[in-house]
Design a protein around this motif. Structure first.
Motif, PDB file in Angstrom:
ATOM      1  N   VAL A  73       5.092  -1.475  -5.570  1.00  0.00           N
ATOM      2  CA  VAL A  73       6.445  -1.271  -6.094  1.00  0.00           C
ATOM      3  C   VAL A  73       6.645   0.229  -6.250  1.00  0.00           C
ATOM      4  CG1 VAL A  73       8.033  -1.686  -8.002  1.00  0.00           C
ATOM      5  CG2 VAL A  73       6.402  -3.450  -7.346  1.00  0.00           C
ATOM      6  N   SER A  74       7.743   0.743  -5.708  1.00  0.00           N
ATOM      7  CA  SER A  74       8.028   2.177  -5.781  1.00  0.00           C
ATOM      8  C   SER A  74       9.384   2.412  -6.431  1.00  0.00           C
ATOM      9  CB  SER A  74       8.045   2.795  -4.383  1.00  0.00           C
ATOM     10  OG  SER A  74       6.787   2.702  -3.785  1.00  0.00           O
ATOM     11  N   LEU A  75       9.422   3.427  -7.289  1.00  0.00           N
ATOM     12  CA  LEU A  75      10.654   3.865  -7.921  1.00  0.00           C
ATOM     13  C   LEU A  75      10.960   5.266  -7.412  1.00  0.00           C
ATOM     14  CD1 LEU A  75      12.879   3.896 -10.219  1.00  0.00           C
ATOM     15  CD2 LEU A  75      11.116   4.962 -11.634  1.00  0.00           C
ATOM     16  N   THR A  76      12.173   5.478  -6.938  1.00  0.00           N
ATOM     17  CA  THR A  76      12.631   6.806  -6.546  1.00  0.00           C
ATOM     18  C   THR A  76      13.843   7.148  -7.403  1.00  0.00           C
ATOM     19  OG1 THR A  76      11.876   6.492  -4.274  1.00  0.00           O
ATOM     20  CG2 THR A  76      13.492   8.235  -4.646  1.00  0.00           C
ATOM     21  N   GLN A  77      13.727   8.268  -8.122  1.00  0.00           N
ATOM     22  CA  GLN A  77      14.804   8.698  -8.999  1.00  0.00           C
ATOM     23  C   GLN A  77      15.212  10.114  -8.614  1.00  0.00           C
ATOM     24  OE1 GLN A  77      16.415   7.037 -11.774  1.00  0.00           O
ATOM     25  NE2 GLN A  77      17.766   8.750 -11.321  1.00  0.00           N
ATOM     26  N   ARG A  78      16.448  10.274  -8.159  1.00  0.00           N
ATOM     27  CA  ARG A  78      16.962  11.598  -7.851  1.00  0.00           C
ATOM     28  C   ARG A  78      17.529  12.176  -9.142  1.00  0.00           C
ATOM     29  NH1 ARG A  78      17.381  14.675  -3.830  1.00  0.00           N
ATOM     30  NH2 ARG A  78      16.744  13.178  -2.277  1.00  0.00           N
ATOM     31  N   LEU A  79      16.843  13.208  -9.681  1.00  0.00           N
ATOM     32  CA  LEU A  79      17.241  13.804 -10.958  1.00  0.00           C
ATOM     33  C   LEU A  79      18.422  14.741 -10.786  1.00  0.00           C
ATOM     34  CD1 LEU A  79      13.613  14.477 -12.203  1.00  0.00           C
ATOM     35  CD2 LEU A  79      15.099  12.576 -12.842  1.00  0.00           C
ATOM     36  N   ALA A  87       7.500   7.292  -8.256  1.00  0.00           N
ATOM     37  CA  ALA A  87       6.353   6.631  -8.879  1.00  0.00           C
ATOM     38  C   ALA A  87       6.065   5.371  -8.092  1.00  0.00           C
ATOM     39  CB  ALA A  87       6.649   6.298 -10.337  1.00  0.00           C
ATOM     40  N   THR A  88       4.789   5.151  -7.774  1.00  0.00           N
ATOM     41  CA  THR A  88       4.389   3.972  -6.996  1.00  0.00           C
ATOM     42  C   THR A  88       3.215   3.281  -7.674  1.00  0.00           C
ATOM     43  OG1 THR A  88       5.089   5.010  -4.923  1.00  0.00           O
ATOM     44  CG2 THR A  88       3.582   3.154  -4.753  1.00  0.00           C
ATOM     45  N   TYR A  89       3.353   1.973  -7.859  1.00  0.00           N
ATOM     46  CA  TYR A  89       2.272   1.151  -8.407  1.00  0.00           C
ATOM     47  C   TYR A  89       1.736   0.275  -7.285  1.00  0.00           C
ATOM     48  CZ  TYR A  89      -0.044  -2.638 -10.932  1.00  0.00           C
ATOM     49  OH  TYR A  89      -0.946  -3.571 -11.357  1.00  0.00           O
ATOM     50  N   ARG A  90       0.388   0.267  -7.108  1.00  0.00           N
ATOM     51  CA  ARG A  90      -0.236  -0.571  -6.082  1.00  0.00           C
ATOM     52  C   ARG A  90      -1.312  -1.437  -6.721  1.00  0.00           C
ATOM     53  NH1 ARG A  90      -2.845   3.060  -1.692  1.00  0.00           N
ATOM     54  NH2 ARG A  90      -3.852   3.871  -3.545  1.00  0.00           N
ATOM     55  N   ARG A  91      -1.450  -2.642  -6.185  1.00  0.00           N
ATOM     56  CA  ARG A  91      -2.498  -3.532  -6.693  1.00  0.00           C
ATOM     57  C   ARG A  91      -3.025  -4.407  -5.555  1.00  0.00           C
ATOM     58  NH1 ARG A  91      -2.952  -6.969 -12.175  1.00  0.00           N
ATOM     59  NH2 ARG A  91      -4.723  -8.235 -11.556  1.00  0.00           N
ATOM     60  N   ARG A  92      -4.351  -4.526  -5.506  1.00  0.00           N
ATOM     61  CA  ARG A  92      -5.004  -5.426  -4.562  1.00  0.00           C
ATOM     62  C   ARG A  92      -6.048  -6.236  -5.324  1.00  0.00           C
ATOM     63  NH1 ARG A  92      -7.806  -2.101  -1.362  1.00  0.00           N
ATOM     64  NH2 ARG A  92      -6.081  -1.681   0.033  1.00  0.00           N
ATOM     65  N   ASP A  93      -5.969  -7.560  -5.207  1.00  0.00           N
ATOM     66  CA  ASP A  93      -6.972  -8.453  -5.787  1.00  0.00           C
ATOM     67  C   ASP A  93      -7.738  -9.099  -4.642  1.00  0.00           C
ATOM     68  OD1 ASP A  93      -6.386  -8.283  -8.676  1.00  0.00           O
ATOM     69  OD2 ASP A  93      -4.433  -9.075  -8.070  1.00  0.00           O
ATOM     70  N   VAL A  94      -9.064  -9.213  -4.794  1.00  0.00           N
ATOM     71  CA  VAL A  94      -9.928  -9.665  -3.699  1.00  0.00           C
ATOM     72  C   VAL A  94     -10.822 -10.804  -4.177  1.00  0.00           C
ATOM     73  CG1 VAL A  94     -11.668  -8.955  -2.017  1.00  0.00           C
ATOM     74  CG2 VAL A  94      -9.967  -7.304  -2.803  1.00  0.00           C
ATOM     75  N   TRP A  95     -10.955 -11.824  -3.327  1.00  0.00           N
ATOM     76  CA  TRP A  95     -11.877 -12.928  -3.565  1.00  0.00           C
ATOM     77  C   TRP A  95     -12.750 -13.075  -2.337  1.00  0.00           C
ATOM     78  CZ3 TRP A  95      -6.682 -12.912  -4.369  1.00  0.00           C
ATOM     79  CH2 TRP A  95      -6.252 -12.996  -5.696  1.00  0.00           C
ATOM     80  N   PRO A 107     -11.035  -4.211  -4.805  1.00  0.00           N
ATOM     81  CA  PRO A 107      -9.912  -4.264  -5.755  1.00  0.00           C
ATOM     82  C   PRO A 107      -9.294  -2.883  -5.954  1.00  0.00           C
ATOM     83  CG  PRO A 107     -11.791  -5.489  -6.599  1.00  0.00           C
ATOM     84  CD  PRO A 107     -12.266  -4.751  -5.384  1.00  0.00           C
ATOM     85  N   LEU A 108      -7.993  -2.870  -6.140  1.00  0.00           N
ATOM     86  CA  LEU A 108      -7.248  -1.618  -6.273  1.00  0.00           C
ATOM     87  C   LEU A 108      -6.157  -1.810  -7.307  1.00  0.00           C
ATOM     88  CD1 LEU A 108      -6.242   1.208  -5.075  1.00  0.00           C
ATOM     89  CD2 LEU A 108      -4.829  -0.169  -3.568  1.00  0.00           C
ATOM     90  N   GLN A 109      -5.995  -0.818  -8.158  1.00  0.00           N
ATOM     91  CA  GLN A 109      -4.875  -0.829  -9.102  1.00  0.00           C
ATOM     92  C   GLN A 109      -4.646   0.620  -9.509  1.00  0.00           C
ATOM     93  OE1 GLN A 109      -5.412  -3.482 -12.393  1.00  0.00           O
ATOM     94  NE2 GLN A 109      -3.295  -3.351 -13.026  1.00  0.00           N
ATOM     95  N   ASP A 110      -3.582   1.214  -9.005  1.00  0.00           N
ATOM     96  CA  ASP A 110      -3.313   2.608  -9.331  1.00  0.00           C
ATOM     97  C   ASP A 110      -1.822   2.899  -9.391  1.00  0.00           C
ATOM     98  OD1 ASP A 110      -2.478   2.862  -6.680  1.00  0.00           O
ATOM     99  OD2 ASP A 110      -4.148   4.114  -6.065  1.00  0.00           O
ATOM    100  N   VAL A 111      -1.526   4.056  -9.961  1.00  0.00           N
ATOM    101  CA  VAL A 111      -0.158   4.558 -10.049  1.00  0.00           C
ATOM    102  C   VAL A 111      -0.176   5.971  -9.492  1.00  0.00           C
ATOM    103  CG1 VAL A 111       1.727   5.217 -11.598  1.00  0.00           C
ATOM    104  CG2 VAL A 111       0.354   3.207 -12.110  1.00  0.00           C
ATOM    105  N   SER A 112       0.739   6.281  -8.578  1.00  0.00           N
ATOM    106  CA  SER A 112       0.854   7.646  -8.073  1.00  0.00           C
ATOM    107  C   SER A 112       2.216   8.203  -8.469  1.00  0.00           C
ATOM    108  CB  SER A 112       0.660   7.702  -6.561  1.00  0.00           C
ATOM    109  OG  SER A 112       1.607   6.906  -5.905  1.00  0.00           O
ATOM    110  N   LEU A 113       2.222   9.494  -8.796  1.00  0.00           N
ATOM    111  CA  LEU A 113       3.427  10.171  -9.273  1.00  0.00           C
ATOM    112  C   LEU A 113       3.671  11.405  -8.430  1.00  0.00           C
ATOM    113  CD1 LEU A 113       2.468  10.055 -13.048  1.00  0.00           C
ATOM    114  CD2 LEU A 113       3.990   8.481 -11.870  1.00  0.00           C
ATOM    115  N   ARG A 114       4.936  11.674  -8.149  1.00  0.00           N
ATOM    116  CA  ARG A 114       5.287  12.841  -7.353  1.00  0.00           C
ATOM    117  C   ARG A 114       6.621  13.404  -7.830  1.00  0.00           C
ATOM    118  NH1 ARG A 114       4.359  15.220  -2.331  1.00  0.00           N
ATOM    119  NH2 ARG A 114       6.200  16.026  -1.305  1.00  0.00           N
ATOM    120  N   ASP A 131      -6.082   5.983 -11.498  1.00  0.00           N
ATOM    121  CA  ASP A 131      -6.780   4.745 -11.149  1.00  0.00           C
ATOM    122  C   ASP A 131      -6.937   3.917 -12.416  1.00  0.00           C
ATOM    123  OD1 ASP A 131      -8.754   2.772 -10.557  1.00  0.00           O
ATOM    124  OD2 ASP A 131      -9.426   3.990  -8.857  1.00  0.00           O
ATOM    125  N   LEU A 132      -6.247   2.786 -12.484  1.00  0.00           N
ATOM    126  CA  LEU A 132      -6.276   1.947 -13.679  1.00  0.00           C
ATOM    127  C   LEU A 132      -7.597   1.198 -13.835  1.00  0.00           C
ATOM    128  CD1 LEU A 132      -2.656   0.689 -13.191  1.00  0.00           C
ATOM    129  CD2 LEU A 132      -3.430   2.030 -15.137  1.00  0.00           C
TER     130      LEU A 132
END
Length: 192
Positions: A73-79, A87-95, A107-114, A131-132
């Motif tokens: 999920v990505s949020l783009t805000q033009r200030l 801001a981008t949130y990514r998640r990967r669950d693995v079995w 497994p992956l769970q992170d937030v990136s900011l720019r 990295d959460l």
């Protein structure tokens, strides 16, 4: 494309015989994916949200299986007209597990900011990630580019370790381009 109106779903199914080195593992692999292509929603004039995701599965000839889901999920805000925040949130669950290294999922769970600024003669950006799962920050990357005219470019890159609170690297560079002349001069400074 599955052709479902208002739900941009795609699917794929791949069969292959794979070999990997240096482990010399060779196995058949059947891989399937159902994915939701990126979909953007704009609740406000300067705000947009984009989401995408997929469900994946792989089965191997020795009976091992690996399944994973991935979402973003990505949020783009033009200030302002020149300043933008992403801001981008990514998640990967693995079995399960893969016998190969090339397709082993973790497994992956992170937030990136720019934060980025774009002007007529000057651009600048700062970005990092968190990295959460490991509870640690990625490096803070800073980049600046000044173009006083069409021939000259002045660049500055810097990398800062937020966890250790240490400046890792600074790279200034000057470029000159005109007709067939293309000159660049720079250096890398590592405070450590």
């Amino acid at each position: 494309d599955l052709g479902i109106p208002y739900l941009p779903l795609q699917s794929q199914l791949v069969w292959g015989h794979y070999g990997e080195r240096p482990s010399l593992i060779t196995k058949n692999r059947v891989y399937g994916q159902l994915s939701l292509r990126p979909k953007t929603w704009q609740p406000l004039k300067r705000t947009s949200l984009t989401n995408q995701g997929d469900v994946n599965g792989a089965a191997y000839s020795d009976g091992e299986r690996q399944t994973w889901t991935y979402g973003r999920v990505s949020l783009t805000q033009r200030l302002t007209d020149q300043l933008q925040f992403n801001a981008t949130y990514r998640r990967r669950d693995v079995w399960g597990e893969s016998p190969f290294r090339f397709d082993a999922q973790r497994p992956l769970q992170d937030v990136s900011l720019r934060l980025s600024y774009t002007g007529e003669k000057w651009t600048a950006s700062a970005n990092t990630s968190y990295d959460l799962l490991k509870r640690s920050f990625g490096s803070l990357m800073l980049h600046s580019n000044l173009r006083p005219n069409e021939n000259w470019h002045l660049n500055l890159y810097a990398r800062y370790d937020i966890n250790q609170r240490a400046l890792l690297q600074v790279v200034p560079m000057v470029e000159y381009k005109k007709d067939e002349i293309d000159l660049a001069f720079g250096f890398r400074y590592q405070p450590a």
